[in-house]
Enzyme design. Structure first.
Site, PDB file in Angstrom:
ATOM      1  CG  ASP A   1       4.828  -0.406   1.323  1.00 33.04           C
ATOM      2  OD1 ASP A   1       5.499   0.630   2.153  1.00 33.04           O
ATOM      3  OD2 ASP A   1       3.705   0.054   0.128  1.00 33.04           O
ATOM      4  CB  SER A   2       9.982   1.142   3.675  1.00 27.94           C
ATOM      5  OG  SER A   2       9.977   0.883   4.663  1.00 27.94           O
TER       6      SER A   2
ATOM      7  CG  ASP B   1       2.594   0.513   4.915  1.00 27.55           C
ATOM      8  OD1 ASP B   1       1.106   0.767   4.440  1.00 27.55           O
ATOM      9  OD2 ASP B   1       3.794   0.716   4.737  1.00 27.55           O
TER      10      ASP B   1
ATOM     11  CE  LYS C   1       2.172   3.556   6.113  1.00 22.63           C
ATOM     12  NZ  LYS C   1       2.585   4.157   4.610  1.00 22.63           N
TER      13      LYS C   1
ATOM     14  CD  GLU D   1       1.963   3.407  -0.570  1.00 25.84           C
ATOM     15  OE1 GLU D   1       1.373   4.597  -1.613  1.00 25.84           O
ATOM     16  OE2 GLU D   1       2.190   3.905  -0.263  1.00 25.84           O
TER      17      GLU D   1
ATOM     18  CD  GLU E   1       6.528   8.999   2.197  1.00 27.25           C
ATOM     19  OE1 GLU E   1       5.671   7.975   2.202  1.00 27.25           O
ATOM     20  OE2 GLU E   1       8.010   8.571   1.240  1.00 27.25           O
TER      21      GLU E   1
HETATM   22  O1  KIV Z   1       6.832   2.231   4.012  1.00 27.93           O
HETATM   23  C1  KIV Z   1       6.982   2.976   4.662  1.00 27.93           C
HETATM   24  O2  KIV Z   1       7.932   3.151   5.513  1.00 27.93           O
HETATM   25  C2  KIV Z   1       6.341   4.446   4.522  1.00 27.93           C
HETATM   26  C3  KIV Z   1       7.355   5.221   6.185  1.00 27.93           C
HETATM   27  C4  KIV Z   1       7.945   5.581   5.659  1.00 27.93           C
HETATM   28  C5  KIV Z   1       5.387   6.277   5.895  1.00 27.93           C
HETATM   29  O3  KIV Z   1       5.454   4.330   4.204  1.00 27.93           O
END
Ligand code: KIV
Length: 296
Positions: free
Chosen positions: A61-62, A100, A130, A132, A199
């Site tokens: 989600d970056s 994510d 993924k 959090e 992280e």
């Molecule tokens: O969103 C992302 O890119 C991440 C990673 C860098 C672990 O969660």
């Protein structure tokens, strides 16, 4: 070989690697093989990552910051994530792709979390999701795993709730918070997560966690004691114009090279150097002659 040739040869879905599954990733920890994961948000990057043989691709989600221009990951939606995860899947058919889960797609209720995790698999073709959180997310992780969807955990600095953690800071520096992170990691392991992202935590703590849990730890700013490493691809390529965290190793600086190429294109167009004969289509002399006559 010219650029156009590279683009022409660009075939999505080339069978470059054996496609790893989550059992293979867990097996890599057992064998002591380090695991690599990198982010991608589109088909062309996903394809390059697949060709490089990366073990997993994370549609992080970056995306919100790297591609969509937001200041944080908070505004990213399910629609955004699915759209980009589909593109990544098209570009990398033979690589384990992790989607994510965006902020508030899994926190509201367990039912909604299962449904949204399912969308990553059914609609985008992801192999895993993924999310959090640690002990607070155990029920959700168990439910998603029970539904048949592999889950990767993510603890330490969790960007979706960075505000609650006092900003983008190293976590687990005192005894209490370090113990909590160890307990978080253990509970994700017990809940059935197949891997856990660590992280921004001290390297010694990451090493202890990695030794304590049965599934692989994937570090980002967590030192060399992790079972694998993940980075944002745009950061390691030197493409992010903005702040780059100190733990990132930039393997190249593409941003200045890209800028120079864009400047050269504009100079060429303005000076009439582009397109030249080499980059133009010619026509048969007879046709040219007829046209020339008809235009007289
Ligand atoms: O969103 C992302 O890119 C991440 C990673 C860098 C672990 O969660």
């Amino acid at each position: 070989m010219g650029c156009s040739r590279i683009v022409t040869n660009f075939a999505y879905g080339e069978n470059m690697n054996h496609k790893k599954n989550v059992a293979d990733i867990i097996g890599m920890k057992k064998k002591g093989d380090k695991i690599t994961m990198l982010t991608a948000y589109d088909a062309s990057f996903a394809h390059m990552l697949e060709q490089s043989g990366v073990d997993m691709i994370l549609v992080g989600d970056s995306l919100g910051m790297v591609v969509l221009g937001y200041d944080s990951t908070v505004p990213v939606t399910m629609a955004d994530m699915l759209h980009h995860s589909k593109a990544v899947r098209r570009g990398a058919s033979q690589t384990l792709v992790v989607g994510d889960m965006p902020f508030l797609s899994y926190q509201v209720s367990i039912d909604q979390a299962i449904a949204n995790a399912g969308r990553f698999m059914k609609e985008a073709g992801c192999d895993a999701v993924k999310l959090e959180g640690g002990q607070d997310m155990v029920g959700t992780v168990k439910a998603i795993v029970t539904a048949g969807i592999p889950v990767m955990g993510h603890i330490g600095l969790t960007p979706q709730t960075a505000g609650q953690l006092g900003g983008y800071k190293v976590q687990g520096k005192d005894v209490e918070s370090a113990r909590k992170l160890l307990a978080d990691a253990r509970s994700l392991d017990d809940a059935g997560a197949f891997a856990v992202v660590l992280e921004c935590i001290p390297d010694k703590l990451a090493q202890v966690i990695s030794e304590e849990i049965s599934v692989p730890t994937i570090g980002i700013g967590a030192g060399s004691g992790c079972d694998g490493q993940v980075l944002v691809t745009h950061d390691l390529l030197g493409m992010s114009g903005k702040f780059i965290p100190s733990f990132v190793k930039c393997y190249t600086q593409l941003a200045p090279q890209i800028k120079a190429s864009l400047d050269n294109f504009q100079d060429d167009v303005r000076s009439g150097n582009y397109p030249d004969a080499e980059h133009s289509f010619s026509m048969k002399y007879e046709v040219e002659e007829v046209l020339g006559r008809s235009s007289e």
